[in-house]
Write a protein that holds these residues in place. Structure first.
Motif, PDB file in Angstrom:
ATOM      1  N   PRO A 168      20.406  83.039   2.625  1.00  0.00           N
ATOM      2  CA  PRO A 168      20.250  82.599   4.022  1.00  0.00           C
ATOM      3  C   PRO A 168      19.973  81.102   4.087  1.00  0.00           C
ATOM      4  CG  PRO A 168      18.333  83.856   3.305  1.00  0.00           C
ATOM      5  CD  PRO A 168      19.360  84.002   2.234  1.00  0.00           C
ATOM      6  N   PHE A 169      20.519  80.454   5.116  1.00  0.00           N
ATOM      7  CA  PHE A 169      20.241  79.026   5.279  1.00  0.00           C
ATOM      8  C   PHE A 169      20.168  78.676   6.759  1.00  0.00           C
ATOM      9  CE2 PHE A 169      24.845  79.477   4.865  1.00  0.00           C
ATOM     10  CZ  PHE A 169      25.370  78.668   5.866  1.00  0.00           C
ATOM     11  N   ASP A 170      19.379  77.659   7.045  1.00  0.00           N
ATOM     12  CA  ASP A 170      19.170  77.219   8.419  1.00  0.00           C
ATOM     13  C   ASP A 170      20.250  76.236   8.850  1.00  0.00           C
ATOM     14  OD1 ASP A 170      16.929  78.749   8.643  1.00  0.00           O
ATOM     15  OD2 ASP A 170      15.497  77.106   8.417  1.00  0.00           O
ATOM     16  N   VAL A 171      20.613  76.316  10.124  1.00  0.00           N
ATOM     17  CA  VAL A 171      21.511  75.348  10.742  1.00  0.00           C
ATOM     18  C   VAL A 171      20.896  74.887  12.052  1.00  0.00           C
ATOM     19  CG1 VAL A 171      23.625  76.275   9.714  1.00  0.00           C
ATOM     20  CG2 VAL A 171      22.843  77.170  11.918  1.00  0.00           C
ATOM     21  N   ILE A 172      21.261  73.674  12.458  1.00  0.00           N
ATOM     22  CA  ILE A 172      20.924  73.201  13.794  1.00  0.00           C
ATOM     23  C   ILE A 172      22.235  73.116  14.568  1.00  0.00           C
ATOM     24  CG2 ILE A 172      18.840  71.980  13.064  1.00  0.00           C
ATOM     25  CD1 ILE A 172      20.442  69.387  13.135  1.00  0.00           C
ATOM     26  N   PHE A 173      22.182  73.288  15.887  1.00  0.00           N
ATOM     27  CA  PHE A 173      23.449  73.411  16.602  1.00  0.00           C
ATOM     28  C   PHE A 173      23.350  72.967  18.060  1.00  0.00           C
ATOM     29  CE2 PHE A 173      21.272  77.373  17.563  1.00  0.00           C
ATOM     30  CZ  PHE A 173      21.612  77.624  18.889  1.00  0.00           C
ATOM     31  N   LEU A 174      24.530  72.667  18.602  1.00  0.00           N
ATOM     32  CA  LEU A 174      24.756  72.498  20.028  1.00  0.00           C
ATOM     33  C   LEU A 174      25.843  73.475  20.446  1.00  0.00           C
ATOM     34  CD1 LEU A 174      24.854  68.598  20.527  1.00  0.00           C
ATOM     35  CD2 LEU A 174      22.968  70.157  21.080  1.00  0.00           C
ATOM     36  N   SER A 175      25.777  73.948  21.684  1.00  0.00           N
ATOM     37  CA  SER A 175      26.778  74.887  22.196  1.00  0.00           C
ATOM     38  C   SER A 175      27.815  74.153  23.031  1.00  0.00           C
ATOM     39  CB  SER A 175      26.111  75.969  23.041  1.00  0.00           C
ATOM     40  OG  SER A 175      25.214  76.731  22.261  1.00  0.00           O
ATOM     41  N   SER A 176      29.055  74.611  22.920  1.00  0.00           N
ATOM     42  CA  SER A 176      30.145  74.018  23.699  1.00  0.00           C
ATOM     43  C   SER A 176      29.973  74.326  25.177  1.00  0.00           C
ATOM     44  CB  SER A 176      31.484  74.571  23.205  1.00  0.00           C
ATOM     45  OG  SER A 176      32.524  74.220  24.084  1.00  0.00           O
ATOM     46  N   ARG A 177      30.205  73.332  26.011  1.00  0.00           N
ATOM     47  CA  ARG A 177      30.159  73.543  27.461  1.00  0.00           C
ATOM     48  C   ARG A 177      31.442  74.183  27.970  1.00  0.00           C
ATOM     49  NH1 ARG A 177      27.882  68.024  27.154  1.00  0.00           N
ATOM     50  NH2 ARG A 177      25.677  68.067  27.784  1.00  0.00           N
ATOM     51  N   LYS A 178      32.481  74.213  27.144  1.00  0.00           N
ATOM     52  CA  LYS A 178      33.776  74.775  27.562  1.00  0.00           C
ATOM     53  C   LYS A 178      34.230  75.902  26.636  1.00  0.00           C
ATOM     54  CE  LYS A 178      35.432  70.497  29.732  1.00  0.00           C
ATOM     55  NZ  LYS A 178      36.524  69.485  29.787  1.00  0.00           N
ATOM     56  N   GLY A 179      33.275  76.582  26.026  1.00  0.00           N
ATOM     57  CA  GLY A 179      33.612  77.721  25.198  1.00  0.00           C
ATOM     58  C   GLY A 179      34.536  77.367  24.056  1.00  0.00           C
ATOM     59  N   TYR A 180      35.603  78.161  23.906  1.00  0.00           N
ATOM     60  CA  TYR A 180      36.550  77.954  22.818  1.00  0.00           C
ATOM     61  C   TYR A 180      37.705  77.027  23.188  1.00  0.00           C
ATOM     62  CZ  TYR A 180      34.497  82.135  20.557  1.00  0.00           C
ATOM     63  OH  TYR A 180      33.651  83.047  19.966  1.00  0.00           O
ATOM     64  N   GLU A 181      37.693  76.467  24.378  1.00  0.00           N
ATOM     65  CA  GLU A 181      38.762  75.539  24.754  1.00  0.00           C
ATOM     66  C   GLU A 181      38.820  74.406  23.727  1.00  0.00           C
ATOM     67  OE1 GLU A 181      40.935  75.811  27.015  1.00  0.00           O
ATOM     68  OE2 GLU A 181      40.191  76.984  28.707  1.00  0.00           O
ATOM     69  N   ILE A 182      40.024  74.139  23.220  1.00  0.00           N
ATOM     70  CA  ILE A 182      40.181  73.136  22.161  1.00  0.00           C
ATOM     71  C   ILE A 182      39.584  71.792  22.571  1.00  0.00           C
ATOM     72  CG2 ILE A 182      41.852  71.822  20.799  1.00  0.00           C
ATOM     73  CD1 ILE A 182      41.611  74.704  19.928  1.00  0.00           C
ATOM     74  N   GLU A 183      39.844  71.390  23.802  1.00  0.00           N
ATOM     75  CA  GLU A 183      39.316  70.103  24.281  1.00  0.00           C
ATOM     76  C   GLU A 183      37.795  70.086  24.236  1.00  0.00           C
ATOM     77  OE1 GLU A 183      39.097  67.570  28.486  1.00  0.00           O
ATOM     78  OE2 GLU A 183      40.547  69.218  28.266  1.00  0.00           O
ATOM     79  N   GLY A 184      37.172  71.199  24.654  1.00  0.00           N
ATOM     80  CA  GLY A 184      35.719  71.268  24.645  1.00  0.00           C
ATOM     81  C   GLY A 184      35.146  71.267  23.246  1.00  0.00           C
ATOM     82  N   VAL A 185      35.783  71.991  22.340  1.00  0.00           N
ATOM     83  CA  VAL A 185      35.309  72.054  20.957  1.00  0.00           C
ATOM     84  C   VAL A 185      35.433  70.683  20.284  1.00  0.00           C
ATOM     85  CG1 VAL A 185      35.807  73.008  18.676  1.00  0.00           C
ATOM     86  CG2 VAL A 185      35.730  74.514  20.669  1.00  0.00           C
ATOM     87  N   GLN A 186      36.569  70.025  20.470  1.00  0.00           N
ATOM     88  CA  GLN A 186      36.758  68.698  19.872  1.00  0.00           C
ATOM     89  C   GLN A 186      35.769  67.685  20.449  1.00  0.00           C
ATOM     90  OE1 GLN A 186      40.965  68.105  20.609  1.00  0.00           O
ATOM     91  NE2 GLN A 186      41.549  69.036  18.654  1.00  0.00           N
ATOM     92  N   GLY A 187      35.546  67.771  21.769  1.00  0.00           N
ATOM     93  CA  GLY A 187      34.581  66.868  22.393  1.00  0.00           C
ATOM     94  C   GLY A 187      33.171  67.087  21.882  1.00  0.00           C
ATOM     95  N   LEU A 188      32.825  68.359  21.634  1.00  0.00           N
ATOM     96  CA  LEU A 188      31.501  68.676  21.112  1.00  0.00           C
ATOM     97  C   LEU A 188      31.300  68.104  19.711  1.00  0.00           C
ATOM     98  CD1 LEU A 188      28.805  70.191  21.208  1.00  0.00           C
ATOM     99  CD2 LEU A 188      30.024  72.247  20.464  1.00  0.00           C
ATOM    100  N   TRP A 189      32.314  68.266  18.851  1.00  0.00           N
ATOM    101  CA  TRP A 189      32.172  67.729  17.493  1.00  0.00           C
ATOM    102  C   TRP A 189      32.144  66.198  17.495  1.00  0.00           C
ATOM    103  CZ3 TRP A 189      30.146  70.140  13.717  1.00  0.00           C
ATOM    104  CH2 TRP A 189      30.286  71.525  13.597  1.00  0.00           C
ATOM    105  N   GLN A 190      32.844  65.570  18.451  1.00  0.00           N
ATOM    106  CA  GLN A 190      32.754  64.116  18.564  1.00  0.00           C
ATOM    107  C   GLN A 190      31.356  63.696  19.002  1.00  0.00           C
ATOM    108  OE1 GLN A 190      35.073  61.644  17.689  1.00  0.00           O
ATOM    109  NE2 GLN A 190      33.152  60.507  17.932  1.00  0.00           N
ATOM    110  N   GLU A 191      30.763  64.470  19.902  1.00  0.00           N
ATOM    111  CA  GLU A 191      29.387  64.195  20.331  1.00  0.00           C
ATOM    112  C   GLU A 191      28.431  64.282  19.141  1.00  0.00           C
ATOM    113  OE1 GLU A 191      26.095  66.023  23.518  1.00  0.00           O
ATOM    114  OE2 GLU A 191      28.136  66.854  23.415  1.00  0.00           O
ATOM    115  N   ILE A 192      28.631  65.285  18.307  1.00  0.00           N
ATOM    116  CA  ILE A 192      27.781  65.433  17.124  1.00  0.00           C
ATOM    117  C   ILE A 192      28.012  64.283  16.146  1.00  0.00           C
ATOM    118  CG2 ILE A 192      27.422  66.868  15.067  1.00  0.00           C
ATOM    119  CD1 ILE A 192      27.864  69.312  16.897  1.00  0.00           C
ATOM    120  N   GLU A 193      29.264  63.860  16.005  1.00  0.00           N
ATOM    121  CA  GLU A 193      29.572  62.723  15.145  1.00  0.00           C
ATOM    122  C   GLU A 193      28.837  61.461  15.623  1.00  0.00           C
ATOM    123  OE1 GLU A 193      30.993  60.752  11.964  1.00  0.00           O
ATOM    124  OE2 GLU A 193      31.311  62.894  12.340  1.00  0.00           O
TER     125      GLU A 193
END
Length: 310
Positions: A168-193
């Motif tokens: 088992p290992f711990d992760v920290i996370f943010l949730s997408s505001r647009k679910g699985y929509e590609i645009e939302g997922v890519q925007g979320l990972w850019q925010e994390i970057e």
């Protein structure tokens, strides 16, 4: 350092209740139990839960039980519907079938035949969530493929798969505001970057995962819960993220190729063709994506499915 998305105390506490529901989806789950986990009164918990999740507590728990059951039926082999009914808290197969049909518009025994028998009437999935049950989002092949063809496809999946034990290992996370929509997922990972750059932490030093809580055939993809995760390591504690744990145990790790939009078909092939013939069954933990670094091309990510022996 100013964060664009601060995490409130209530969000962190509601997250604990979501984890409780996730880990106990095959048991009876009451408002009182979940509110206690979140350290709120039942009244305040239900209000905050709906604000955070977008659904009432009761609607969310019912949906997740039926969704999890639907996946077991659709992708299982020699499934006993009575066992499924009891497993997810229904007193009889009749009660389970009625609840299933009210929600999806088809009986449990009909979920595999969507290609030739689409829902006769809309269920709550369509009326409440504006989501139509579409066969091609659930399955990728004809209704009754040959056993020989399935054996070939099984071997093709297995060529890109390994079974591994994970601590088992711990992760920290943010949730997408647009679910699985590609645009939302890519925007979320850019925010994390951007957050990582603020910390002067080299991107290549961080291991990336995603917890995918919902099946996009069974819930609108723009509302599906997608948690973009960083494997916890010292130096990340300053980030305004929530925290959870990837469980230990046995995982089937399946390498996917191609663009992000090609992943769903590969997940279905893994679920419908490999899992039922593997000697393993999936637990109720959601699918985990492991995002791979560019040097792993043409593979773009690994699907991690928590499994146990049949």
């Amino acid at each position: 350092m100013k964060w664009s998305r601060p995490i409130s105390e209530s969000s962190a506490r509601i997250q604990k209740s979501i984890e409780f529901i996730r880990d106990n989806i095959s048991r009876s789950i009451t408002v009182a139990d979940a509110a206690k986990i979140a350290c709120y009164s039942e009244y305040h918990f239900q209000r905050l839960f709906k604000d955070e999740v977008g659904e009432s507590f009761g609607a969310y728990v019912t949906r997740k039980k039926l969704e999890t059951a639907a996946i077991k039926i659709a992708y299982g082999r020699d499934v006993n519907l009575t066992d499924i009914a009891f497993r997810y808290g229904y007193s009889s197969l009749s009660n389970f079938s009625k609840a299933f049909e009210r929600f999806f518009g088809v009986r449990p025994s009909e979920i595999r035949d969507l290609i030739v028998k689409p829902p006769k009437k809309p269920g709550k999935l369509q009326d409440r969530y504006s989501k139509e049950l579409v066969s091609k989002e659930m399955f990728t092949d004809e209704p009754h493929p040959t056993e020989e063809g399935l054996k070939v496809r099984f071997r093709n999946v297995e060529d890109n798969l390994k079974i591994t034990m994970v601590e088992p290992f711990d992760v920290i996370f943010l949730s997408s505001r647009k679910g699985y929509e590609i645009e939302g997922v890519q925007g979320l990972w850019q925010e994390i970057e951007d957050y990582l750059q603020d910390l002067n932490l080299p991107s290549e030093q961080v291991d990336r995962f995603a917890i995918c809580h919902d099946h996009p055939a069974l819930f609108p993809k723009e509302k599906c819960r997608y948690d973009a995760c960083l494997r916890y390591q010292p130096g990340l504690e300053a980030l305004p993220f929530l925290r959870t744990t990837i469980p230990g145990g046995r995982f089937a790790v399946f390498s996917c190729k191609g663009p992000p939009e090609a992943v769903l078909d590969q997940y279905i092939e893994f679920s419908k063709v490999w899992l039922p013939r593997s000697g393993y069954e999936p637990t109720d933990f959601p699918v985990v994506d492991h995002l791979l670094p560019p040097d792993r091309a043409p593979y773009i990510q690994e699907l991690w499915r928590h499994i146990s022996r049949v």
